[in-house]
Design a protein around this motif. Structure first.
Motif, short mmCIF file in Angstrom:
data_model
loop_
_atom_site.label_atom_id
_atom_site.label_comp_id
_atom_site.label_asym_id
_atom_site.label_seq_id
_atom_site.Cartn_x
_atom_site.Cartn_y
_atom_site.Cartn_z
N GLY A 181 0.79 -1.23 0.00
CA GLY A 181 0.00 0.00 0.00
C GLY A 181 0.82 1.28 0.00
N ARG A 182 2.15 1.17 0.12
CA ARG A 182 2.97 2.40 0.10
C ARG A 182 3.15 2.87 -1.34
NH1 ARG A 182 8.40 1.50 3.42
NH2 ARG A 182 8.57 3.75 3.13
N ASP A 183 3.34 4.16 -1.50
CA ASP A 183 3.69 4.70 -2.81
C ASP A 183 5.20 4.62 -2.98
OD1 ASP A 183 1.13 5.38 -3.53
OD2 ASP A 183 1.29 7.44 -2.82
N ALA A 184 5.65 4.57 -4.22
CA ALA A 184 7.10 4.55 -4.46
C ALA A 184 7.61 5.99 -4.58
CB ALA A 184 7.39 3.80 -5.75
N ASP A 185 8.81 6.23 -4.07
CA ASP A 185 9.45 7.53 -4.24
C ASP A 185 10.16 7.58 -5.59
OD1 ASP A 185 9.20 8.90 -1.50
OD2 ASP A 185 9.83 6.87 -1.03
N VAL A 186 10.74 6.43 -5.96
CA VAL A 186 11.55 6.39 -7.19
C VAL A 186 11.31 5.07 -7.94
CG1 VAL A 186 13.88 6.60 -8.14
CG2 VAL A 186 13.37 7.70 -5.96
N VAL A 187 11.10 5.17 -9.24
CA VAL A 187 11.08 3.98 -10.10
C VAL A 187 12.21 4.16 -11.11
CG1 VAL A 187 9.78 2.66 -11.82
CG2 VAL A 187 8.59 3.61 -9.83
N VAL A 188 13.14 3.21 -11.14
CA VAL A 188 14.21 3.28 -12.14
C VAL A 188 14.12 2.06 -13.05
CG1 VAL A 188 15.81 4.66 -10.75
CG2 VAL A 188 15.90 2.18 -10.58
N SER A 189 14.44 2.25 -14.31
CA SER A 189 14.47 1.13 -15.23
C SER A 189 15.73 1.19 -16.08
CB SER A 189 13.25 1.14 -16.15
OG SER A 189 13.49 0.22 -17.22
N ASP A 190 16.53 0.14 -15.93
CA ASP A 190 17.73 0.01 -16.79
C ASP A 190 17.49 -1.17 -17.74
OD1 ASP A 190 20.26 0.75 -17.61
OD2 ASP A 190 21.31 -0.51 -16.15
N MET A 191 16.20 -1.50 -17.93
CA MET A 191 15.88 -2.67 -18.77
C MET A 191 16.36 -2.45 -20.20
SD MET A 191 12.12 -4.04 -17.67
CE MET A 191 11.25 -2.50 -17.73
N ALA A 192 16.89 -3.52 -20.75
CA ALA A 192 17.34 -3.47 -22.14
C ALA A 192 16.90 -4.76 -22.81
CB ALA A 192 18.86 -3.36 -22.19
N PRO A 193 16.43 -4.67 -24.06
CA PRO A 193 16.01 -5.89 -24.75
C PRO A 193 17.23 -6.73 -25.15
CG PRO A 193 15.93 -4.03 -26.24
CD PRO A 193 16.34 -3.48 -24.90
N ASN A 194 17.01 -7.97 -25.50
CA ASN A 194 18.08 -8.75 -26.11
C ASN A 194 18.38 -8.12 -27.46
OD1 ASN A 194 18.65 -10.68 -24.22
ND2 ASN A 194 16.99 -12.02 -24.91
N PHE A 195 19.63 -7.72 -27.67
CA PHE A 195 19.92 -6.98 -28.90
C PHE A 195 19.87 -7.88 -30.13
CE2 PHE A 195 21.85 -4.27 -25.63
CZ PHE A 195 21.12 -3.12 -25.91
N SER A 196 19.13 -7.38 -31.17
CA SER A 196 19.00 -8.16 -32.40
C SER A 196 20.14 -7.77 -33.34
CB SER A 196 17.67 -7.84 -33.07
OG SER A 196 17.70 -6.51 -33.56
N GLY A 197 20.75 -6.61 -33.08
CA GLY A 197 21.77 -6.10 -34.00
C GLY A 197 21.16 -5.16 -35.02
N GLN A 198 19.83 -5.14 -35.10
CA GLN A 198 19.17 -4.21 -36.04
C GLN A 198 18.66 -3.04 -35.22
OE1 GLN A 198 16.70 -7.40 -37.99
NE2 GLN A 198 17.22 -6.11 -39.75
N HIS A 199 19.23 -1.87 -35.49
CA HIS A 199 18.98 -0.75 -34.60
C HIS A 199 17.50 -0.42 -34.43
CE1 HIS A 199 19.47 2.79 -32.27
NE2 HIS A 199 18.69 3.44 -33.12
N PHE A 200 16.75 -0.42 -35.55
CA PHE A 200 15.35 -0.02 -35.46
C PHE A 200 14.57 -0.96 -34.54
CE2 PHE A 200 10.92 0.00 -36.90
CZ PHE A 200 10.62 1.32 -36.58
N ILE A 201 14.81 -2.25 -34.72
CA ILE A 201 14.08 -3.24 -33.91
C ILE A 201 14.46 -3.07 -32.43
CG2 ILE A 201 13.88 -5.73 -33.43
CD1 ILE A 201 14.21 -6.16 -36.45
N ASP A 202 15.74 -2.89 -32.17
CA ASP A 202 16.18 -2.73 -30.77
C ASP A 202 15.59 -1.46 -30.16
OD1 ASP A 202 17.58 -5.05 -31.02
OD2 ASP A 202 19.49 -4.09 -31.50
N HIS A 203 15.53 -0.40 -30.98
CA HIS A 203 14.96 0.86 -30.50
C HIS A 203 13.48 0.66 -30.13
CE1 HIS A 203 13.40 4.91 -30.47
NE2 HIS A 203 12.65 4.65 -31.52
N VAL A 204 12.74 0.00 -31.02
CA VAL A 204 11.31 -0.19 -30.77
C VAL A 204 11.10 -1.03 -29.50
CG1 VAL A 204 9.20 -1.29 -31.67
CG2 VAL A 204 10.62 0.11 -33.17
#
Ligand code: SAM
Length: 228
Positions: free
Chosen positions: A134-157
């Protein structure tokens, strides 16, 4: 006993590309610093730099670290929230809550609640909410990264999808005035995402900490003052 880094080297040193990657790591000043300061990942220095600039890791905080493995950022948060020497702030220590989530397992870190699962799944997000009690968060951080396909557009999306997911969740749990930080890979739609962030936060900054490789398209949106 072998450190996490040494275990990693033993496991991934067989193929030529892994050897090249490991050689690069050996030349990297942030890898060396991470090893000497016992951080599990060089990315710890990205968060340290951003915290030095924006001072958002504060005692008594509720932190959610998305895409936390192997645990560099959670170590930074844990060390700053738990190693507070003054009596004045000791009263806040019990109210610290750090939740780290990743697809991969994370070895225990003092004061950190670890969850393994896909952050984009409702069931994982539900587990995080249960830990919040029930507590609110003070900070949400995300360093999530997809598995890189090597194709920039796909990785960006894919990266922008992870940003959307973490923002969507942050909007459900952040307190008014809270902080949101997320990694993205630059590309066609980051401008649109940034404009969206600007409607929800008082300040939105595009950051590229020194520990991000010079040629990398990786960036961070640092968002302060959530308008709940
Ligand atoms: C760059 S690493 C994070 C490094 C971490 N900040 C540290 O300092 O140790 C990116 C992480 O995002 C995780 N990840 C990617 N997609 C995810 C998802 N849908 N749910 C949870 N974690 C995810 C990956 O498993 C990977 O461990």
């Amino acid at each position: 006993m072998k450190s996490t880094w040494q275990k990693f080297q033993v496991r991934y040193s067989s193929s030529p590309s892994s050897k090249r990657w490991l050689a690069r790591q050996d030349r990297d000043q942030f890898v060396k610093k991470a090893q000497s300061q016992n951080y599990r990942a060089r990315s710890a220095f990205k968060l340290l730099e951003l915290d030095q600039k924006y001072n958002f890791i504060k005692p008594g905080s509720v932190f959610i670290d998305c895409g936390a493995a192997p645990g560099g950022w959670s170590q930074v948060i844990s060390r700053k929230l738990l190693d507070i020497p003054t009596e004045e702030t000791n009263t806040n220590l019990n109210s610290n809550l750090i939740i780290a989530v990743d697809l991969l397992p994370i070895e225990p870190i003092p004061g950190v609640n670890v969850l393994q699962g896909d952050f984009t799944n409702i069931s994982t997000q539900q587990k995080i909410k249960e830990l919040l009690k029930g507590r609110d968060a003070d900070v949400v951080v995300s360093d999530m990264a997809p598995n890189f396909s090597g194709q920039h557009f796909i990785d960006h999306v894919k990266s922008m999808e992870l940003c959307e997911s973490s923002l969507n969740f942050a909007e459900q749990v952040l307190r008014s005035g809270g902080t949101f930080l997320c990694k993205f890979l630059m590309g066609e739609s980051d401008y649109e995402f940034r404009n969206n962030l600007k409607t929800k936060f008082d300040r939105v900054r595009h950051e590229k900490p020194q520990a991000v490789h010079r040629k990398s398209t990786e960036g961070y949106f640092m968002c302060l003052g959530y308008k709940k």
